[in-house]
Design an enzyme around this catalytic site. Structure first.
Site, PDB file in Angstrom:
ATOM      1  CG  ASN A 126       9.673 -15.553 -22.167  1.00 24.16           C
ATOM      2  OD1 ASN A 126       9.725 -15.895 -23.339  1.00 24.16           O
ATOM      3  ND2 ASN A 126       8.865 -16.134 -21.296  1.00 24.16           N
ATOM      4  CG  HIS A 147       7.226 -16.414 -26.072  1.00 20.78           C
ATOM      5  ND1 HIS A 147       8.484 -16.548 -25.538  1.00 20.78           N
ATOM      6  CD2 HIS A 147       7.406 -16.336 -27.423  1.00 20.78           C
ATOM      7  CE1 HIS A 147       9.393 -16.543 -26.512  1.00 20.78           C
ATOM      8  NE2 HIS A 147       8.746 -16.413 -27.663  1.00 20.78           N
ATOM      9  NE  ARG A 156       9.915 -13.756 -29.100  1.00 20.27           N
ATOM     10  CZ  ARG A 156      11.044 -13.377 -28.521  1.00 20.27           C
ATOM     11  NH1 ARG A 156      11.331 -12.084 -28.410  1.00 20.27           N
ATOM     12  NH2 ARG A 156      11.894 -14.266 -28.061  1.00 20.27           N
ATOM     13  CG  HIS A 200      10.421 -15.514 -36.942  1.00 23.27           C
ATOM     14  ND1 HIS A 200      11.409 -16.413 -36.605  1.00 23.27           N
ATOM     15  CD2 HIS A 200       9.811 -15.175 -35.772  1.00 23.27           C
ATOM     16  CE1 HIS A 200      11.396 -16.611 -35.292  1.00 23.27           C
ATOM     17  NE2 HIS A 200      10.425 -15.869 -34.771  1.00 23.27           N
TER      18      HIS A 200
END
Length: 333
Positions: free
Chosen positions: A93, A65, A61, A192
């Site tokens: 975040n 980001h 992840r 995911h």
């Protein structure tokens, strides 16, 4: 005592010392300067995953980001300072991203082997790839050679990173800004396949979808009952739930769950709401090899996102380097 000429020229010397143009990204970038780099990243990550399997999803992840905010430059990893609002505190975040200590462990091992050679930005790219591989997913060759940014942008992170409430139309538009196709969107959403998310991300779906005071009608009734027990109204929103039925294995179960109305977040389940996204959900649910191939293509495109700004190779991923006068002298000699 500081040399007066050095003090006068400090701004110019500092910029020239850290602002060299980055070379083109390519596989095997560290083959001569740090040949053991990729093995070090994988070994440290493997040890961290043995302690906590969820680390794989958390590390992967971080690449998303980081790369979607001004390119893959490690800006996400910078700690906040009095002069700079960090991306770690951005709305998408804060209290959500994790595994920064694992990044620290990997960087420490790299610095022991090859001081100031491997960038934190490249570290994230390698670690994300290995997180997928060590979870049963595909293997691919990563392009390396990134530099680390000199600052972070909390504002850009707030503007760009999608909310768990995002719908498919918004996500398609967002990804198109980065030249990522609908197939890329759906395949990369397959990240995911592993990991967990907080109740905070779904309570609106369960109790007030679109301000209706009711739950999302697209949730499978049995699955909704399970989520209601996990995330009761007024309960602890930091409790976590599995993102798919096989949260420790990187596979195509995620897409099967979406077709059954068992997507954990709205931004997951929404992928079956439009014909253009549902098409790929159905393809990937039936063909894991096709999903793996599309996921790899998407991750490579994601890793290619670059700001074009000059940077440095950080010694510590949390802070920019402090260059001493002696190091500046060595730079110009």
């Amino acid at each position: 005592m500081s040399h007066p000429i050095i003090l006068l020229l400090l701004p110019l010397l500092l910029s020239s010392a850290i602002a060299a143009a980055a070379p083109p990204l390519r596989p095997g970038f560290y083959s001569k300067t740090c040949p053991e780099a990729e093995a070090i990243v994988r070994d440290v990550l493997s040890e961290a995953m043995a302690r906590e399997t969820r680390t794989a999803a958390s590390i992967m992840r971080l690449q998303f980001h980081d790369c979607l905010v001004n390119g893959c430059d490690g800006s996400l990893l910078l700690d906040e300072t009095a002069e700079m609002a960090g991306e770690k505190s951005a709305l998408s975040n804060v209290n959500s991203l994790r595994a920064f200590e694992v990044v620290d462990q990997i960087k420490e091992a790299l610095e022991m082997a090859c001081p100031r050679v491997v960038s934190c930005a490249d570290l994230l790219i390698m670690a994300a790839r290995d997180a997928v591989l060590l979870s049963g997913g595909p293997k691919w060759e990563v392009k390396l050679g990134r530099q680390d940014s000199m600052s972070a942008s909390q504002e850009a992170s707030n503007d760009i990173m999608p909310s768990p409430r995002a719908n498919a139309t918004f996500l398609i538009t967002l990804f198109a800004k980065f030249q990522l196709s609908v197939q890329d969107l759906v395949a990369l959403s397959g990240s995911h396949s592993i990991g967990k998310a907080r109740c905070f991300s779904i309570v609106f779906r369960l109790y007030n979808q679109s301000g209706s005071g009711r739950s999302d009608p697209n949730i499978d009734p049995e699955y909704r009952e399970k989520l209601n027990k996990l995330c009761p109204q007024g309960g602890d929103e930091n409790v976590t739930g599995d993102l798919d039925a096989t949260p420790e294995t990187f596979d195509n179960q995620y897409f099967k769950d979406l077709l059954g109305g068992r997507g954990f977040m709205n931004s997951d389940q929404t992928l079956v709401s439009l014909p253009e996204t549902r098409k790929y959900v159905e393809i990937f649910s039936k063909n894991q090899k096709r999903f793996f191939k599309a996921f790899v293509e998407g991750m490579i495109k994601l890793g290619d996102l670059q700001s074009g700004k000059p940077g440095e190779i950080r010694k510590n991923c949390r802070v920019v380097n402090i260059i001493s006068n002696q190091e500046l002298l060595e730079t110009i000699q």
